[in-house]
Design a protein around this motif. Structure first.
Motif, PDB file in Angstrom:
ATOM      1  N   PRO A 581       0.780  -1.240   0.000  1.00 55.63           N
ATOM      2  CA  PRO A 581       0.000   0.000   0.000  1.00 55.63           C
ATOM      3  C   PRO A 581       0.809   1.285   0.000  1.00 55.63           C
ATOM      4  O   PRO A 581       0.235   2.353  -0.214  1.00 55.63           O
ATOM      5  CB  PRO A 581      -0.826  -0.119   1.288  1.00 55.63           C
ATOM      6  N   PHE A 582       2.130   1.202   0.236  1.00 51.77           N
ATOM      7  CA  PHE A 582       2.917   2.427   0.343  1.00 51.77           C
ATOM      8  C   PHE A 582       3.813   2.679  -0.859  1.00 51.77           C
ATOM      9  O   PHE A 582       4.553   3.653  -0.887  1.00 51.77           O
ATOM     10  CB  PHE A 582       3.794   2.381   1.607  1.00 51.77           C
ATOM     11  N   GLU A 583       3.779   1.813  -1.864  1.00 48.65           N
ATOM     12  CA  GLU A 583       4.708   1.937  -2.993  1.00 48.65           C
ATOM     13  C   GLU A 583       4.294   3.105  -3.892  1.00 48.65           C
ATOM     14  O   GLU A 583       3.168   3.146  -4.383  1.00 48.65           O
ATOM     15  CB  GLU A 583       4.705   0.622  -3.777  1.00 48.65           C
ATOM     16  N   PRO A 584       5.182   4.088  -4.103  1.00 48.14           N
ATOM     17  CA  PRO A 584       4.776   5.309  -4.813  1.00 48.14           C
ATOM     18  C   PRO A 584       4.370   5.092  -6.261  1.00 48.14           C
ATOM     19  O   PRO A 584       3.399   5.700  -6.724  1.00 48.14           O
ATOM     20  CB  PRO A 584       6.012   6.222  -4.708  1.00 48.14           C
ATOM     21  N   ASN A 585       5.087   4.245  -7.000  1.00 44.10           N
ATOM     22  CA  ASN A 585       4.697   4.000  -8.389  1.00 44.10           C
ATOM     23  C   ASN A 585       3.294   3.413  -8.466  1.00 44.10           C
ATOM     24  O   ASN A 585       2.499   3.757  -9.338  1.00 44.10           O
ATOM     25  CB  ASN A 585       5.691   3.040  -9.067  1.00 44.10           C
ATOM     26  N   LEU A 586       3.001   2.519  -7.535  1.00 43.72           N
ATOM     27  CA  LEU A 586       1.690   1.884  -7.523  1.00 43.72           C
ATOM     28  C   LEU A 586       0.592   2.865  -7.116  1.00 43.72           C
ATOM     29  O   LEU A 586      -0.510   2.861  -7.674  1.00 43.72           O
ATOM     30  CB  LEU A 586       1.723   0.681  -6.582  1.00 43.72           C
ATOM     31  N   LEU A 587       0.883   3.724  -6.156  1.00 44.20           N
ATOM     32  CA  LEU A 587      -0.086   4.750  -5.768  1.00 44.20           C
ATOM     33  C   LEU A 587      -0.410   5.656  -6.957  1.00 44.20           C
ATOM     34  O   LEU A 587      -1.575   6.003  -7.200  1.00 44.20           O
ATOM     35  CB  LEU A 587       0.471   5.586  -4.613  1.00 44.20           C
ATOM     36  N   ASP A 588       0.617   6.033  -7.698  1.00 45.82           N
ATOM     37  CA  ASP A 588       0.398   6.883  -8.869  1.00 45.82           C
ATOM     38  C   ASP A 588      -0.406   6.145  -9.941  1.00 45.82           C
ATOM     39  O   ASP A 588      -1.311   6.714 -10.558  1.00 45.82           O
ATOM     40  CB  ASP A 588       1.734   7.333  -9.442  1.00 45.82           C
ATOM     41  N   SER A 589      -0.077   4.863 -10.157  1.00 43.68           N
ATOM     42  CA  SER A 589      -0.804   4.077 -11.156  1.00 43.68           C
ATOM     43  C   SER A 589      -2.286   3.992 -10.820  1.00 43.68           C
ATOM     44  O   SER A 589      -3.154   4.182 -11.682  1.00 43.68           O
ATOM     45  CB  SER A 589      -0.214   2.666 -11.264  1.00 43.68           C
ATOM     46  N   LEU A 590      -2.578   3.701  -9.545  1.00 45.53           N
ATOM     47  CA  LEU A 590      -3.970   3.598  -9.132  1.00 45.53           C
ATOM     48  C   LEU A 590      -4.659   4.962  -9.237  1.00 45.53           C
ATOM     49  O   LEU A 590      -5.825   5.063  -9.640  1.00 45.53           O
ATOM     50  CB  LEU A 590      -4.055   3.053  -7.709  1.00 45.53           C
ATOM     51  N   GLY A 591      -3.922   6.014  -8.872  1.00 54.87           N
ATOM     52  CA  GLY A 591      -4.475   7.359  -9.019  1.00 54.87           C
ATOM     53  C   GLY A 591      -4.812   7.672 -10.467  1.00 54.87           C
ATOM     54  O   GLY A 591      -5.860   8.265 -10.771  1.00 54.87           O
ATOM     55  N   TRP A 592      -3.943   7.252 -11.382  1.00 56.29           N
ATOM     56  CA  TRP A 592      -4.202   7.512 -12.798  1.00 56.29           C
ATOM     57  C   TRP A 592      -5.383   6.682 -13.309  1.00 56.29           C
ATOM     58  O   TRP A 592      -6.119   7.114 -14.199  1.00 56.29           O
ATOM     59  CB  TRP A 592      -2.958   7.236 -13.629  1.00 56.29           C
ATOM     60  N   ALA A 593      -5.578   5.517 -12.718  1.00 58.99           N
ATOM     61  CA  ALA A 593      -6.763   4.731 -13.076  1.00 58.99           C
ATOM     62  C   ALA A 593      -8.030   5.499 -12.697  1.00 58.99           C
ATOM     63  O   ALA A 593      -8.990   5.579 -13.481  1.00 58.99           O
ATOM     64  CB  ALA A 593      -6.727   3.375 -12.377  1.00 58.99           C
ATOM     65  N   TYR A 594      -8.058   6.087 -11.494  1.00 58.17           N
ATOM     66  CA  TYR A 594      -9.223   6.888 -11.093  1.00 58.17           C
ATOM     67  C   TYR A 594      -9.384   8.105 -12.008  1.00 58.17           C
ATOM     68  O   TYR A 594     -10.521   8.532 -12.286  1.00 58.17           O
ATOM     69  CB  TYR A 594      -9.091   7.320  -9.631  1.00 58.17           C
TER      70      TYR A 594
END
Length: 691
Positions: A581-594
């Motif tokens: 849950p804390f990985e920055p690339n993954l947070l950005d990817s999920l944010g871009w999905a939204y």
């Protein structure tokens, strides 16, 4: 460049967000093994660490708070002894060691506390404060640093007097306690038998591998070379590296961690054997290491040196050098425990800057400024936490042989990249190439730095040159990877794809190369579907890896062709986010999905978390996403600021022009239509659909 756990080399830069990231799964397996033991000890350890940080770096408050009457009496006695030692001329606050004084920066700021001194790598100020506290009989839990500086200054009698004045058990951390320091103080005073006896008393207090290493270091430092070799005596059973990929069990992971510690002891044993003229015995140790890991580059190089009849460049360790290594060993252990604590209690792989660990390593460098290994580690520690100026200064200080100096100069250049001092980066890289320009790994590292300094053409040239060296066969493919990234940075997507294809052609069984090719193919509309097809096949082989979920998921949602594509990518990213849950690339990817679902508020929240998690570093793609999202929310001035941040983070040339256009005119493309993402249940399996 960054060396991954499987001995492959991964560029620090990258064409986009398709880069490996730390997974917590391995650490959680380790943590589960330790859970029962840590239940009683870890919370105590965390409290101890906090106490040490206050004691060793805050240097304020009252040391006697919470002590019993007997402990207070012992502390008062220690203070009186310290005052007597000062009155007798054994120590003066101004007399910091020359090696500590050499760390003083040209521009010395006004430090808020000792933490700031460490963050600025100013051991002159730090040791002055430690000596001042000892002189005044205050904060006895910080006197260990003063003792170390006394040894560095050649004040052996003062060091031992200070150690003997320290209250027993007053220091919260073992590495600076009276009992831990006393063997070294006795050895410095020439009382070798007493030193060995004092070290033996630590047997039950130290982890077995650590005790073994400390004892052997002490024995070597006092000239007991045969005894040191007997203490080491590494066996083939100890030098066995399990195959974690084939057996990802708790025991194999723990054995792998132990192997790393044994490997360090093995190199020390082999080096001492060579210094005693026993090349045959040293060769046996290197052979055991290669049997455990055939890609052990250092063991191979040492065997080559033996075959050529070359002699070791170092002499046997002296007291200062041995104690410096022991301090670094203690720092390594604290970092390992900190990582475990972070996993168990915070569920995050990120750890805050550990001032005590930094104090140990910087103290080690005060003792032995020529220790390039410790210098490289501490420069990296400062760099990882955003203290870039200090990192560069540490890397460029001290004494080092030419090859080691080249590696340290590359470390400094890395820090200067983050500071935006690109002329300094170029100058350091060219100086490194003068020293070691015939080495393939040096050329690859230099090429990576040139990419990050936005000099793609020079980077491609250096990557191509690396292929002409005697670089290991397994790394030739990575010369094409670096070359591909260099072309991409220069804005030549077609050339970048061609180089990535060359990497795969060299080893079409390497999934890492295939994944890199897929990431480059996605940058062209003409080859996007080919990239998606490669990712789909790779995902089938490793469906539970959060890194693969991120990379494949992002490839689907970055610019989806259909709603189904977006939904499938979202499912992958949502599942991966639950694992890491804390990985920055993954947070950005999920944010871009939204963002693609038209939920710009949720997108901004996740992208902002990604930017914060990425700090102290920046990535142009995160800021471009942030700018796009802010623009959709009607916050146009903030959007332009974010886009400017993206430009400042040195995007590839073709993306830079597109971002600069948005700064000028905004976004003409209509926003995505708002729709609801699919529900992703926690137990839902992830499958790849034909899309």
């Amino acid at each position: 460049m960054v060396k991954s756990n499987d001995n492959t080399y991964i560029p620090l830069g990258g064409p986009s967000k398709f880069r490996p990231f730390w997974s917590l799964l391995t650490l959680r397996l380790i943590a589960s093994h330790y859970a029962d033991m840590l239940e009683k000890r870890m919370r105590s350890f965390l409290l101890t660490t906090v106490t040490v940080l206050i004691a060793a770096t805050g240097m304020n408050g009252c040391a006697s708070a919470g002590l019993t009457d007997g402990e207070k009496a012992e502390l008062n006695s220690a203070r009186q002894n310290a005052s007597k030692a000062y009155d007798n001329g054994l120590t003066k606050v101004s007399d910091v060691s020359p090696s500590a004084r050499a760390t003083r920066p040209e521009q010395v700021p006004e430090y808020a506390d000792a933490r700031a001194m460490l963050e600025n790598a100013d051991m002159s100020a730090f040791m002055e404060e430690s000596r001042r506290l000892h002189e005044k009989g205050e904060r006895s839990d910080s006197w260990g640093f003063a003792a170390i500086d006394m040894l560095a200054a050649g004040e052996d009698k003062a060091m031992l007097a200070l150690i003997d004045a320290m209250p027993i058990g007053d220091t919260p951390d073992r590495a600076l306690s009276r009992s831990w320091l006393r063997p070294w103080g006795l050895a410095a005073a020439g009382r070798n038998e007493d030193a060995v006896r004092a070290m033996k008393r630590l047997r039950d207090d130290l982890p077995p591998i650590l005790y073994r290493g400390h004892m052997a270091l002490l024995q070597e430092a006092i000239g007991e070379y045969d005894e040191a070799l007997d203490t080491y005596s590494l066996t083939s059973e100890e030098l066995t590296l399990p195959d974690i990929d084939a057996d990802p069990s708790e025991s194999s992971i723990l054995q792998s961690l132990a192997f790393g510690k044994y490997r360090i002891l093995a190199f020390r044993e082999a080096n001492l054997k060579r210094l005693q003229g026993d090349d045959k015995g040293a060769r046996k140790i290197y052979d055991m290491l290669l049997e455990a890991d055939e890609d052990d580059y250092y063991a191979t190089s040492q065997i080559d040196d033996i075959a050529k009849g070359e002699k070791p460049e170092d002499d046997e360790l002296n007291i200062n050098e041995a104690l410096a290594l022991a301090l670094n060993d203690e720092a390594n252990l604290i970092e390992e425990r900190q990582a475990l604590a972070a996993v168990i209690f915070a569920q995050s792989a990120e750890a805050p800057f550990n001032h005590f660990v930094s104090a140990l390593r910087q103290s080690a460098l005060v003792l032995d400024p020529s220790n390039s290994g410790v210098r490289e580690i501490e420069a990296g520690h400062l760099y990882d936490h955003g203290f870039f100026e200090a990192s560069a200064r540490v890397a460029l200080s001290g004494k080092a042989r030419s090859e080691e100096r080249a590696e340290l100069m590359l470390s400094a250049a890395q820090a200067y990249v983050e500071l935006g001092k690109f002329e300094r980066v170029s100058a350091l890289v060219e100086e490194v190439l003068e020293i070691d320009g015939g080495d393939g790994m040096t050329l690859l590292s230099a090429s990576d730095l040139m990419i990050r300094a936005d000099q793609g053409a020079r980077a491609a040239e250096l990557a191509a040159k690396a292929r002409q060296t005697d670089i290991q066969d397994g790394l030739i493919g990575y010369t094409h990877v670096i070359e591909s990234e260099a072309h991409f940075q220069a804005g030549d997507v077609e050339a970048a794809i061609a180089s990535a294809r060359n990497a795969v052609e060299l080893d079409d069984d390497d999934d890492g190369m295939k994944e890199f090719l897929a990431s480059q193919l996605l940058n062209s509309d003409a080859t996007r579907q080919e990239g998606l097809d490669i990712y789909k096949e790779l995902f089938k082989d490793d469906p539970d890896d959060p890194g693969m979920m991120n990379n494949y998921g992002y490839s689907l949602i970055k610019a989806p062709d259909t709603p189904d594509q977006l939904d499938e990518g979202y499912r992958l990213l949502k599942r991966a986010n639950r694992l890491t849950p804390f990985e920055p690339n993954l947070l950005d990817s999920l944010g871009w999905a939204y963002y693609q679902y038209g939920d710009f508020d949720q997108a901004l929240e996740l992208i902002d978390k990604a930017v914060a998690a990425y700090a102290p570093f920046t990535h142009w793609e995160l800021y471009e996403h942030r700018g796009d999202t802010l623009f959709r929310l009607g916050r146009e001035d903030e959007a332009r600021g974010a886009w400017q941040n993206a430009v400042d983070a040195r995007p590839p040339r073709h993306r830079r022009s597109a971002i600069e256009a948005k700064i000028q005119t905004g976004m003409a493309v209509p926003p995505p239509e708002k729709r609801t993402p699919p529900l992703v249940r926690r137990s839902e399996p992830v499958e790849t659909n034909d899309i």
